[in-house]
Design a protein around this motif. Structure first.
Motif, PDB file in Angstrom:
ATOM      1  N   ALA A   1      -5.947   2.596   0.772  1.00  8.57           N
ATOM      2  CA  ALA A   1      -4.417   2.073   1.002  1.00  8.57           C
ATOM      3  C   ALA A   1      -4.455   0.573   0.823  1.00  8.57           C
ATOM      4  CB  ALA A   1      -4.092   2.414   2.482  1.00  8.57           C
ATOM      5  N   LYS A   2      -5.454   0.007   1.178  1.00 10.54           N
ATOM      6  CA  LYS A   2      -5.646  -1.522   0.698  1.00 10.54           C
ATOM      7  C   LYS A   2      -5.306  -1.820  -0.791  1.00 10.54           C
ATOM      8  CE  LYS A   2      -7.546  -3.116   5.111  1.00 10.54           C
ATOM      9  NZ  LYS A   2      -8.798  -3.926   5.595  1.00 10.54           N
ATOM     10  N   ALA A   3      -6.129  -0.912  -1.463  1.00 11.82           N
ATOM     11  CA  ALA A   3      -6.458  -1.163  -2.815  1.00 11.82           C
ATOM     12  C   ALA A   3      -5.199  -0.793  -3.470  1.00 11.82           C
ATOM     13  CB  ALA A   3      -7.646  -0.446  -3.385  1.00 11.82           C
ATOM     14  N   ASP A   4      -4.297  -0.088  -2.884  1.00 16.04           N
ATOM     15  CA  ASP A   4      -2.987   0.329  -3.561  1.00 16.04           C
ATOM     16  C   ASP A   4      -1.801  -0.184  -3.036  1.00 16.04           C
ATOM     17  OD1 ASP A   4      -1.908   2.028  -5.648  1.00 16.04           O
ATOM     18  OD2 ASP A   4      -1.257   3.531  -4.168  1.00 16.04           O
ATOM     19  N   ALA A   5      -1.983  -1.043  -2.094  1.00 18.65           N
ATOM     20  CA  ALA A   5      -0.810  -1.540  -1.193  1.00 18.65           C
ATOM     21  C   ALA A   5      -0.038  -2.566  -2.100  1.00 18.65           C
ATOM     22  CB  ALA A   5      -1.269  -2.150   0.032  1.00 18.65           C
ATOM     23  N   SER A   6       1.226  -2.263  -1.762  1.00 20.86           N
ATOM     24  CA  SER A   6       2.150  -3.576  -2.460  1.00 20.86           C
ATOM     25  C   SER A   6       2.072  -4.630  -1.591  1.00 20.86           C
ATOM     26  CB  SER A   6       3.792  -2.887  -2.585  1.00 20.86           C
ATOM     27  OG  SER A   6       4.168  -2.768  -1.273  1.00 20.86           O
ATOM     28  N   LEU A   7       2.814  -5.705  -1.978  1.00 23.00           N
ATOM     29  CA  LEU A   7       2.879  -6.785  -1.249  1.00 23.00           C
ATOM     30  C   LEU A   7       3.750  -6.849   0.192  1.00 23.00           C
ATOM     31  CD1 LEU A   7       3.435  -9.545  -4.182  1.00 23.00           C
ATOM     32  CD2 LEU A   7       1.397  -9.255  -2.646  1.00 23.00           C
ATOM     33  N   LEU A   8       4.697  -5.909  -0.074  1.00 24.30           N
ATOM     34  CA  LEU A   8       5.367  -5.720   1.289  1.00 24.30           C
ATOM     35  C   LEU A   8       4.570  -5.001   2.256  1.00 24.30           C
ATOM     36  CD1 LEU A   8       8.816  -4.350  -0.606  1.00 24.30           C
ATOM     37  CD2 LEU A   8       8.302  -6.670   0.488  1.00 24.30           C
ATOM     38  N   ALA A   9       3.738  -4.115   1.822  1.00 23.60           N
ATOM     39  CA  ALA A   9       2.934  -3.463   2.691  1.00 23.60           C
ATOM     40  C   ALA A   9       1.774  -4.101   3.259  1.00 23.60           C
ATOM     41  CB  ALA A   9       2.346  -2.006   2.052  1.00 23.60           C
ATOM     42  N   MET A  10       1.540  -5.212   2.753  1.00 21.81           N
ATOM     43  CA  MET A  10      -0.015  -5.957   3.310  1.00 21.81           C
ATOM     44  C   MET A  10       0.412  -6.662   4.590  1.00 21.81           C
ATOM     45  SD  MET A  10      -1.969  -5.463   1.112  1.00 21.81           S
ATOM     46  CE  MET A  10      -3.184  -6.730   1.690  1.00 21.81           C
ATOM     47  N   PRO A  11       1.680  -7.013   4.992  1.00 20.85           N
ATOM     48  CA  PRO A  11       1.719  -7.516   6.390  1.00 20.85           C
ATOM     49  C   PRO A  11       1.455  -6.538   7.553  1.00 20.85           C
ATOM     50  CG  PRO A  11       3.638  -8.636   5.092  1.00 20.85           C
ATOM     51  CD  PRO A  11       2.929  -7.433   4.285  1.00 20.85           C
ATOM     52  N   LEU A  12       2.009  -5.288   7.173  1.00 19.61           N
ATOM     53  CA  LEU A  12       1.537  -4.196   8.051  1.00 19.61           C
ATOM     54  C   LEU A  12       0.242  -3.818   8.300  1.00 19.61           C
ATOM     55  CD1 LEU A  12       3.100  -2.279  10.048  1.00 19.61           C
ATOM     56  CD2 LEU A  12       3.205  -0.719   8.121  1.00 19.61           C
ATOM     57  N   ILE A  13      -0.398  -3.823   6.983  1.00 21.12           N
ATOM     58  CA  ILE A  13      -2.034  -3.473   7.074  1.00 21.12           C
ATOM     59  C   ILE A  13      -2.810  -4.580   7.825  1.00 21.12           C
ATOM     60  CG2 ILE A  13      -3.977  -3.114   5.423  1.00 21.12           C
ATOM     61  CD1 ILE A  13      -2.023  -1.637   3.531  1.00 21.12           C
ATOM     62  N   GLY A  14      -2.325  -5.837   7.640  1.00 20.80           N
ATOM     63  CA  GLY A  14      -2.561  -6.851   8.369  1.00 20.80           C
ATOM     64  C   GLY A  14      -2.782  -6.583   9.734  1.00 20.80           C
TER      65      GLY A  14
END
Length: 233
Positions: A154-167
């Motif tokens: 998911a991290k390798a395919d994540a958009s910039l908008l998704a990164m805060p949620l993954i963080g």
């Protein structure tokens, strides 16, 4: 209210009540009528994560990839999978006896997992299984490793908008966090799911449609050798 991570679906979901949670698709989705094209960087990310975690979580485990349509797993044997690069070169893909995709060393450079257009959409999901186990009788360590592999994809395919949620997910403990629920898809409606360790047995929560169960990844009373067993309706 708990957060719910749909690891079988390889993405971090917004807040929801656990009893209402139903995995409904990963980041790696093939739209009906369009060819499959998955960047090999996602597969490499999965392999790296699994190689790092295998000694601790799944020393006898193997990493495979499954194709799903809705709540049904489909065999990869009839899909026409291949590894393709930008120059149009193709390499065959290994498919095991259970219809799952297996990769040894992926070729260097920009490659993609491809298949012809499908009449129905598909999803690609990782699965970790140790020898002597099955989807109905799994080591908890395999599920813990699978969670970490799915998150790495998911991290390798994540958009910039998704990164805060993954963080945020990483900051509170990731796959080991008690603040998240981890649901895993199954191929048949469930009657029950239990986790059994040394003197400990847990009855696991099922999703509303009984097509997934919440694995106790954060339960420290259950070792990696604990077994998660399923009974179907």
């Amino acid at each position: 209210m708990r957060q719910v991570v749909l690891i079988a679906a390889t993405f971090v979901a917004p807040p929801a009540m656990a009893q209402e949670a139903e995995p409904d698709g990963p980041d790696i989705v093939v739209i009906a009528g369009k060819p499959l094209r998955v960047d090999a960087k996602l597969l490499r990310a999965a392999q790296r994560r699994f190689a790092e975690d295998r000694p601790s979580y799944a020393p006898q485990g193997t990493l495979r990839f499954e194709l799903w349509r809705g709540a049904d797993r489909i065999s990869a044997a009839g899909v026409g999978l291949a590894l393709t690069d930008g120059a149009g070169r193709q390499l065959p893909v290994t498919i095991d006896a259970d219809g799952r995709v297996a990769f040894a060393t992926l070729p260097a450079g920009r490659w993609f997992l491809t298949a012809p257009a499908q009449s129905q959409g598909m999803r690609l999901r990782p699965i970790v299984l140790s020898s002597g186990t099955s989807v109905e009788d799994r080591r908890l360590g395999d599920l813990r490793a699978q969670c970490r592999v799915a998150v790495s994809m998911a991290k390798a395919d994540a958009s910039l908008l998704a990164m805060p949620l993954i963080g945020m997910f990483d900051a509170i403990g990731g796959c080991a966090s008690k603040r998240f629920g981890f649901y895993h898809m199954v191929e048949h409606p469930l009657a029950s799911a239990t986790a059994t360790g040394a003197g400990v047995t847990r009855t696991l929560r099922l999703s509303a449609k009984r097509t997934s169960y919440e694995a106790p990844l954060s339960d420290r009373t259950l070792s990696n050798e604990a077994r998660v067993r399923l009974a179907y309706r």
